[in-house]
Write a protein that holds these residues in place. Structure first.
Motif, PDB file in Angstrom:
ATOM      1  N   ARG A 293       0.833  -1.205   0.000  1.00  0.00           N
ATOM      2  CA  ARG A 293       0.000   0.000   0.000  1.00  0.00           C
ATOM      3  C   ARG A 293       0.864   1.250   0.000  1.00  0.00           C
ATOM      4  O   ARG A 293       1.688   1.463   0.880  1.00  0.00           O
ATOM      5  N   CYS A 294       0.645   2.080  -0.991  1.00  0.00           N
ATOM      6  CA  CYS A 294       1.376   3.346  -1.134  1.00  0.00           C
ATOM      7  C   CYS A 294       0.389   4.502  -1.215  1.00  0.00           C
ATOM      8  O   CYS A 294      -0.739   4.337  -1.650  1.00  0.00           O
ATOM      9  N   VAL A 295       0.831   5.658  -0.774  1.00  0.00           N
ATOM     10  CA  VAL A 295       0.028   6.874  -0.812  1.00  0.00           C
ATOM     11  C   VAL A 295       0.760   7.885  -1.688  1.00  0.00           C
ATOM     12  O   VAL A 295       1.970   8.045  -1.580  1.00  0.00           O
TER      13      VAL A 295
ATOM     14  N   TRP B 207       3.950  14.174  -8.557  1.00  0.00           N
ATOM     15  CA  TRP B 207       3.313  13.191  -7.679  1.00  0.00           C
ATOM     16  C   TRP B 207       4.255  12.009  -7.530  1.00  0.00           C
ATOM     17  O   TRP B 207       4.763  11.483  -8.513  1.00  0.00           O
ATOM     18  N   LYS B 208       4.463  11.568  -6.280  1.00  0.00           N
ATOM     19  CA  LYS B 208       5.299  10.406  -6.016  1.00  0.00           C
ATOM     20  C   LYS B 208       4.626   9.516  -4.978  1.00  0.00           C
ATOM     21  O   LYS B 208       4.025  10.012  -4.029  1.00  0.00           O
TER      22      LYS B 208
ATOM     23  N   THR C 200       8.318   8.379   4.826  1.00  0.00           N
ATOM     24  CA  THR C 200       9.644   8.839   4.427  1.00  0.00           C
ATOM     25  C   THR C 200      10.277   7.913   3.389  1.00  0.00           C
ATOM     26  O   THR C 200      11.287   8.258   2.789  1.00  0.00           O
ATOM     27  N   ILE C 201       9.671   6.746   3.163  1.00  0.00           N
ATOM     28  CA  ILE C 201      10.208   5.766   2.208  1.00  0.00           C
ATOM     29  C   ILE C 201       9.428   5.857   0.906  1.00  0.00           C
ATOM     30  O   ILE C 201       8.204   5.707   0.888  1.00  0.00           O
TER      31      ILE C 201
ATOM     32  N   HIS D  59      12.229  -0.629  -0.018  1.00  0.00           N
ATOM     33  CA  HIS D  59      10.834  -0.974  -0.284  1.00  0.00           C
ATOM     34  C   HIS D  59      10.713  -1.881  -1.508  1.00  0.00           C
ATOM     35  O   HIS D  59       9.785  -2.692  -1.580  1.00  0.00           O
ATOM     36  N   GLY D  60      11.643  -1.787  -2.431  1.00  0.00           N
ATOM     37  CA  GLY D  60      11.639  -2.685  -3.593  1.00  0.00           C
ATOM     38  C   GLY D  60      11.762  -4.137  -3.169  1.00  0.00           C
ATOM     39  O   GLY D  60      11.073  -5.022  -3.699  1.00  0.00           O
ATOM     40  N   MET D  61      12.631  -4.412  -2.189  1.00  0.00           N
ATOM     41  CA  MET D  61      12.786  -5.781  -1.684  1.00  0.00           C
ATOM     42  C   MET D  61      11.534  -6.214  -0.920  1.00  0.00           C
ATOM     43  O   MET D  61      11.105  -7.360  -1.017  1.00  0.00           O
TER      44      MET D  61
END
Length: 119
Positions: free
Chosen positions: A7-9, A22-23, A31-32, A39-41
């Protein structure tokens, strides 16, 4: 939950020149940046866990039922004890429907409801 790890915001960020973009950022720790660095792993491991749990369990149950059907027939008492929940009320040639198609439906609904992939 594996889905919470995906889940990302999305936030608006500015670079050094004042350009806004937008990121995606990890919802548990904003902060990540999503899909970057550590987070890729996490995404890789969570995806592997989802595949193993959702697809692996369904395929495993389908193999158990298939072996029972081949060895004893679809309507035998042994097959009904092992796989009756999945095959009752279905046409004999569609015994796999509940195991494969409906489980895939649940996985897709989970991804849409609990991750940021629905955006």
């Amino acid at each position: 939950s594996f889905l919470q790890l995906l889940r990302c915001v999305w936030y608006i960020t500015e670079d050094g020149e004042g350009n806004a973009t937008w990121k995606p950022y990890f919802s548990a720790d904003p902060t990540i940046e999503c899909y970057e660095g550590s987070h890729g792993m996490v995404v890789l491991l969570a995806s592997a866990g989802l595949v193993l749990w959702s697809i692996g369990v369904s395929v495993g149950i389908a193999l158990i039922c298939w072996r029972a059907i081949v060895a004893h027939g679809l309507r035998s008492s042994l097959t009904q004890r092992r796989c009756g929940y999945f095959v009752m009320g279905l046409e004999p040639k569609y015994w796999w429907w509940e195991l494969i198609a409906k489980r895939l439906d649940l996985v897709l609904m989970g991804l849409v409801a609990h991750t940021s992939f629905a955006l």
